[in-house]
Design an enzyme around this catalytic site. Structure first.
Site, PDB file in Angstrom:
ATOM      1  N   ASP A 108       1.359  -0.975   0.160  1.00  0.00           N
ATOM      2  CA  ASP A 108       0.320   0.250  -0.089  1.00  0.00           C
ATOM      3  C   ASP A 108       0.750   1.063   0.376  1.00  0.00           C
ATOM      4  O   ASP A 108       1.775   0.643   0.411  1.00  0.00           O
ATOM      5  CB  ASP A 108      -1.104  -0.528   1.443  1.00  0.00           C
ATOM      6  CG  ASP A 108      -1.765   0.686   1.205  1.00  0.00           C
ATOM      7  OD1 ASP A 108      -2.246   1.711   0.448  1.00  0.00           O
ATOM      8  OD2 ASP A 108      -2.112   1.587   2.814  1.00  0.00           O
ATOM      9  N   ASP A 110       0.110   4.850   1.152  1.00  0.00           N
ATOM     10  CA  ASP A 110      -0.250   5.930   2.381  1.00  0.00           C
ATOM     11  C   ASP A 110      -0.468   5.294   3.408  1.00  0.00           C
ATOM     12  O   ASP A 110      -0.547   4.286   3.534  1.00  0.00           O
ATOM     13  CB  ASP A 110      -1.883   6.718   2.275  1.00  0.00           C
ATOM     14  CG  ASP A 110      -1.761   7.713   1.088  1.00  0.00           C
ATOM     15  OD1 ASP A 110      -1.103   9.061   0.650  1.00  0.00           O
ATOM     16  OD2 ASP A 110      -1.828   7.224  -0.348  1.00  0.00           O
ATOM     17  N   ASP A 300      -2.185  -0.708   5.451  1.00  0.00           N
ATOM     18  CA  ASP A 300      -2.592  -0.598   6.709  1.00  0.00           C
ATOM     19  C   ASP A 300      -3.962  -0.030   6.741  1.00  0.00           C
ATOM     20  O   ASP A 300      -4.627   0.428   8.013  1.00  0.00           O
ATOM     21  CB  ASP A 300      -2.023   1.003   7.086  1.00  0.00           C
ATOM     22  CG  ASP A 300      -2.066   2.199   6.034  1.00  0.00           C
ATOM     23  OD1 ASP A 300      -2.076   2.339   5.085  1.00  0.00           O
ATOM     24  OD2 ASP A 300      -2.315   3.700   7.262  1.00  0.00           O
TER      25      ASP A 300
END
Length: 354
Positions: A108, A110, A300
Site C-alpha cells: 500500500d 499511504d 494499513d
C-alpha cells in the site's frame, strides 16, 4: 542476485519496519396503516438521522485516534498479538516459509511507504524509502496497490521498475521492458471500469461544489474513484459532510460509497478491489496456479483487507497489517508505528503517523 542476498534485502527492510428493529403498527381494516403526515415526516427524519449516525460512527472508527477494541477483541492486546504476531519477531519463521518460493511483494502507499499527512497532496516518499523499495524490486516483482490515482502515485514513487495498481486496482500498469533492439514492449495494462470515467468526472465536480462550504474537506479525483478526505474536518461536521456526499450519490445508483482512513470513497459497483488486483497481477506474472509463489501484502487500511482475505483463502504467503491498536483483520502478522529510526542505516519501511 542469490537467494541469500535477496533474503538480506528483506532482512534490511524488516529491520527498518517497526478493524433496527422497528415496531410495526397493526394494519387498519382497509389494509392500510393510518399515520399522519406529521408522524410520517418525523419517522423519516429519525430514519435518516440513524443512517447519518451510523456513518459518523463508522467514520469515527476509521480514525486512528478513535480506534476501539471490538467485542471479539475485548480480551486485550496480548491475545490479539498472539493471533497476529509481530512480523519482526517472527521474521525467521517467515524466511523459512518462503524458502524455495518466488516472493512477490504488494505494498500500500499511504501509511505504508509514506507517512499519513493532513494534506494528501503532500504524502511524499522519502529518498531513503525510495532507495529501499528499489532494492526490493531488484530481488522480487513488486507492486504498489493503492486507492490513489495511478499517475499521482507514480509521481510520488518515481520508480519505473514497479507495477502500479491505482484506484483500488482498477487501473493497473506494469514496468516497460526493452528488447535487445531497444524497442519498448507493452506493459500490463488493465482498466476494468473504463466505462465509468465520464460518471466519475461528473460526481467529482458535483462533490467539489457540494462540499466547498465544509471547512477542511478535500475532494480528490483518483480517476476511477473519488475520495472525500475529512482528516482536517471538525468532527462535529462529519455527519453533515456524510449527508452531502450521500445526497450527490442518490443520482448515481451505479456508484457505491465505501470508507477508508478518514476518507469517504466513491467507487463503481463492479466486483473489483485490491484483492482482485492482487490476483490479476499474480496471473499476469504467471503465478495463477503456481504452488511455489509466496505473495506478501503490507497495508494499513481497511481496503487492504480484501487482499489479506485473498492470501488467507489461497493459503499462500501472508498479509501484514500496520496498526497500533487491535482490530479485526485477515492479516497473519502485524507491525507497530515505529516513529523515527534515526540510528538505522535504512529508512523505516513502514512509517505511520496518527
Amino acid at each position: 542476485m542469490t537467494t541469500a542476498a535477496a533474503q538480506n534485502v528483506i532482512t534490511d527492510l524488516n529491520m527498518a519496519i517497526t478493524v433496527t428493529v422497528s415496531a410495526q403498527k397493526p394494519r387498519a381494516p382497509n389494509g392500510y396503516i393510518s399515520i399522519s403526515r406529521k408522524k410520517l415526516l418525523q419517522n423519516l427524519e429519525i430514519s435518516a438521522g440513524a443512517r447519518v449516525n451510523a456513518w459518523v460512527d463508522s467514520m469515527r472508527a476509521s480514525s486512528p485516534t478513535h480506534i476501539k477494541s471490538t467485542p471479539s477483541l475485548s480480551d486485550g492486546q496480548g491475545s490479539w498479538n498472539l493471533h497476529h504476531p509481530s512480523a519482526l519477531e517472527m521474521f525467521e519463521q517467515i524466511i523459512d516459509a518462503s524458502k524455495g518460493k518466488q516472493i512477490v511483494m504488494f505494498l500500500d502507499y499511504d501509511g505504508t511507504l509514506s507517512p499519513i499527512v493532513e494534506d494528501p497532496d503532500r504524502a511524499f516518499m522519502s529518498k531513503k524509502m525510495r532507495k529501499t523499495v528499489r532494492k526490493l524490486a531488484k530481488c522480487f516483482p513488486t507492486a504498489i496497490v493503492t486507492g490513489r490515482c495511478r499517475d499521482k502515485v507514480y509521481k510520488f514513487v518515481k520508480l519505473d521498475e514497479l507495477y502500479y495498481a491505482g484506484s483500488h486496482g482498477m487501473d493497473i500498469k506494469g514496468p516497460e521492458k526493452r528488447s535487445k533492439s531497444n524497442k519498448v514492449s507493452e506493459s500490463v495494462l488493465f482498466q476494468p471500469a473504463s466505462e465509468f470515467l465520464p460518471m466519475i468526472d461528473q460526481v467529482y465536480k458535483q462533490l467539489v461544489d457540494t462540499t466547498k462550504s465544509t471547512t477542511g474537506a478535500k475532494v480528490e479525483n483518483n480517476k476511477f474513484c473519488v475520495s472525500v478526505h475529512f482528516r482536517c474536518v471538525d468532527e462535529k461536521k462529519w455527519g453533515e459532510l456524510a449527508q452531502k456526499v450521500r445526497s450527490v450519490l442518490k443520482e448515481y445508483p451505479k456508484l457505491r460509497l465505501t470508507q477508508g482512513r478518514k476518507v469517504l470513497e466513491i467507487r463503481p459497483t463492479i466486483k473489483w478491489d485490491k484483492g482482485k488486483a492482487l490476483e490479476f497481477l499474480l496471473e499476469s506474472l504467471g503465478f495463477a496456479n503456481c504452488t511455489n509463489v509466496f505473495p506478501v501484502y503490507i497495508g494499513d487500511d481497511r481496503t487492504d483487507e480484501d487482499a489479506f482475505k485473498i492470501l488467507r483463502d489461497r493459503g499462500q504467503g501472508f498479509g501484514i497489517l500496520v496498526s497500533k491498536s487491535p482490530k479485526e483483520t485477515s492479516a497473519s502478522y502485524s507491525l507497530q508505528e515505529p516513529g523515527e529510526v534515526g540510528s538505522d542505516p535504512e529508512i523505516a519501511f513502514i512509517t505511520l503517523q496518527t
